[in-house]
Write a protein that holds these residues in place. Structure first.
Motif, PDB file in Angstrom:
ATOM      1  N   GLU A  44      35.665  10.517 -31.523  1.00  0.00           N
ATOM      2  CA  GLU A  44      35.313  11.892 -31.899  1.00  0.00           C
ATOM      3  C   GLU A  44      35.030  12.753 -30.673  1.00  0.00           C
ATOM      4  O   GLU A  44      35.442  13.912 -30.613  1.00  0.00           O
ATOM      5  CB  GLU A  44      34.154  11.893 -32.889  1.00  0.00           C
ATOM      6  CG  GLU A  44      34.685  11.498 -34.256  1.00  0.00           C
ATOM      7  CD  GLU A  44      33.652  11.439 -35.356  1.00  0.00           C
ATOM      8  OE1 GLU A  44      32.533  11.975 -35.182  1.00  0.00           O
ATOM      9  OE2 GLU A  44      33.974  10.854 -36.409  1.00  0.00           O
ATOM     10  N   ASP A  45      34.371  12.163 -29.659  1.00  0.00           N
ATOM     11  CA  ASP A  45      34.143  12.906 -28.419  1.00  0.00           C
ATOM     12  C   ASP A  45      35.480  13.275 -27.779  1.00  0.00           C
ATOM     13  O   ASP A  45      35.649  14.392 -27.274  1.00  0.00           O
ATOM     14  CB  ASP A  45      33.331  12.063 -27.417  1.00  0.00           C
ATOM     15  CG  ASP A  45      31.855  11.986 -27.796  1.00  0.00           C
ATOM     16  OD1 ASP A  45      31.420  12.758 -28.674  1.00  0.00           O
ATOM     17  OD2 ASP A  45      31.137  11.155 -27.206  1.00  0.00           O
ATOM     18  N   ALA A  46      36.424  12.339 -27.787  1.00  0.00           N
ATOM     19  CA  ALA A  46      37.732  12.597 -27.166  1.00  0.00           C
ATOM     20  C   ALA A  46      38.447  13.728 -27.906  1.00  0.00           C
ATOM     21  O   ALA A  46      39.030  14.616 -27.283  1.00  0.00           O
ATOM     22  CB  ALA A  46      38.581  11.330 -27.176  1.00  0.00           C
ATOM     23  N   ARG A  47      38.375  13.704 -29.232  1.00  0.00           N
ATOM     24  CA  ARG A  47      39.054  14.742 -30.020  1.00  0.00           C
ATOM     25  C   ARG A  47      38.409  16.106 -29.839  1.00  0.00           C
ATOM     26  O   ARG A  47      39.064  17.129 -29.975  1.00  0.00           O
ATOM     27  CB  ARG A  47      39.095  14.347 -31.498  1.00  0.00           C
ATOM     28  CG  ARG A  47      40.074  13.208 -31.723  1.00  0.00           C
ATOM     29  CD  ARG A  47      40.201  12.868 -33.188  1.00  0.00           C
ATOM     30  NE  ARG A  47      41.276  11.920 -33.406  1.00  0.00           N
ATOM     31  CZ  ARG A  47      41.301  11.028 -34.388  1.00  0.00           C
ATOM     32  NH1 ARG A  47      40.299  10.974 -35.255  1.00  0.00           N
ATOM     33  NH2 ARG A  47      42.315  10.202 -34.518  1.00  0.00           N
ATOM     34  N   GLU A  48      37.098  16.110 -29.539  1.00  0.00           N
ATOM     35  CA  GLU A  48      36.414  17.389 -29.303  1.00  0.00           C
ATOM     36  C   GLU A  48      36.662  17.909 -27.892  1.00  0.00           C
ATOM     37  O   GLU A  48      36.571  19.097 -27.630  1.00  0.00           O
ATOM     38  CB  GLU A  48      34.901  17.226 -29.503  1.00  0.00           C
ATOM     39  CG  GLU A  48      34.499  17.332 -30.952  1.00  0.00           C
ATOM     40  CD  GLU A  48      33.050  16.918 -31.188  1.00  0.00           C
ATOM     41  OE1 GLU A  48      32.233  17.021 -30.241  1.00  0.00           O
ATOM     42  OE2 GLU A  48      32.756  16.476 -32.312  1.00  0.00           O
ATOM     43  N   SER A  49      36.962  16.990 -26.966  1.00  0.00           N
ATOM     44  CA  SER A  49      37.020  17.373 -25.549  1.00  0.00           C
ATOM     45  C   SER A  49      38.429  17.655 -25.043  1.00  0.00           C
ATOM     46  O   SER A  49      38.586  18.287 -24.002  1.00  0.00           O
ATOM     47  CB  SER A  49      36.409  16.270 -24.684  1.00  0.00           C
ATOM     48  OG  SER A  49      35.116  15.928 -25.144  1.00  0.00           O
ATOM     49  N   TYR A  50      39.457  17.142 -25.749  1.00  0.00           N
ATOM     50  CA  TYR A  50      40.833  17.279 -25.255  1.00  0.00           C
ATOM     51  C   TYR A  50      41.736  17.782 -26.369  1.00  0.00           C
ATOM     52  O   TYR A  50      41.407  17.669 -27.551  1.00  0.00           O
ATOM     53  CB  TYR A  50      41.339  15.921 -24.737  1.00  0.00           C
ATOM     54  CG  TYR A  50      40.493  15.397 -23.595  1.00  0.00           C
ATOM     55  CD1 TYR A  50      40.718  15.832 -22.287  1.00  0.00           C
ATOM     56  CD2 TYR A  50      39.434  14.522 -23.838  1.00  0.00           C
ATOM     57  CE1 TYR A  50      39.911  15.393 -21.252  1.00  0.00           C
ATOM     58  CE2 TYR A  50      38.621  14.072 -22.798  1.00  0.00           C
ATOM     59  CZ  TYR A  50      38.864  14.516 -21.513  1.00  0.00           C
ATOM     60  OH  TYR A  50      38.060  14.095 -20.483  1.00  0.00           O
ATOM     61  N   ALA A  51      42.908  18.319 -25.964  1.00  0.00           N
ATOM     62  CA  ALA A  51      43.874  18.803 -26.945  1.00  0.00           C
ATOM     63  C   ALA A  51      44.271  17.648 -27.864  1.00  0.00           C
ATOM     64  O   ALA A  51      44.487  16.524 -27.400  1.00  0.00           O
ATOM     65  CB  ALA A  51      45.103  19.366 -26.238  1.00  0.00           C
TER      66      ALA A  51
END
Ligand code: DAT
Length: 180
Positions: free
Chosen positions: A138-145
């Motif tokens: 979830e952090d990755a999806r919030e932080s990157y395209a």
């Protein structure tokens, strides 16, 4: 603050992230070997260069100095060619990465891996909860395209080999499409 300048890269930067024990270091080493990208173990870098504010004794882990870490990495990230291996993904500048891989492992497989590392009960439970709640994904999806974040299963050696092949194919494709 101004927008960070964009630097074209001659080789891509890839982030391999996930809960501790999901296989980041093993996968990154193999994928670096297969692609010629440089494996950057961020945890080791933090320790070696003292990019932390001491040890959190409760969790037996270092308290990151994020500003120092980003400064330290900027020079080698700019030209590209790095396979960055770290359990946290939201601290890095978005512009650094062309691909973000989130490794995932089933609970019944992750637990014994963490036990095997000699982690204390608190640290095992913290990491199990992190994986169950898909915190890193979830952090990755919030932080990157959205289109650069890929979730890969990492339960078996076969899956790891498959993941390395996929990363290699992705890099070959990137190189073909980004020639000057
Ligand atoms: P991480 O860097 O995410 O903490 P690691 O690469 O150090 O994880 O792997 C932890 C342990 O689990 C190590 O003994 C190798 C093993 N392992 C990792 N991924 C695996 C996989 N897909 N299949 C089998 N074993 C794996």
């Amino acid at each position: 603050a101004g927008e960070a300048p964009y630097y074209p890269r001659s080789r891509p930067n890839i982030l391999i992230t996930g809960t501790p024990g999901t296989g980041k270091t093993t996968t990154s080493e193999m994928a670096a070997e297969a692609t010629g990208l440089k494996h950057i173990n961020v945890g080791d870098l933090v320790k070696a260069k003292g990019l932390h504010e001491g040890l959190d004794t409760e969790y037996d882990s270092y308290i990151l100095d994020e500003d120092k870490l980003i400064d330290e990495m900027e020079d080698f990230m700019r030209p590209g060619g790095n396979m960055v291996d770290f359990h946290t993904c939201e601290i890095f500048p978005e512009r650094w990465f062309d691909l973000v891989i989130v490794l995932r492992t089933d609970n019944n497989i992750l637990y014994p891996r963490l036990e095997g590392r000699g982690y204390n009960a608190k640290k095992i439970n913290e990491n199990m909860e992190c994986e169950i709640m898909q915190v890193v994904l979830e952090d990755a999806r919030e932080s990157y395209a959205e289109e650069i974040v890929i979730e890969l299963q990492s339960n078996s050696v076969e899956q790891m080999e498959e993941n390395v092949s996929r990363i290699k194919a992705w890099v070959d494709n990137w190189m073909e499409n980004n020639q000057e």
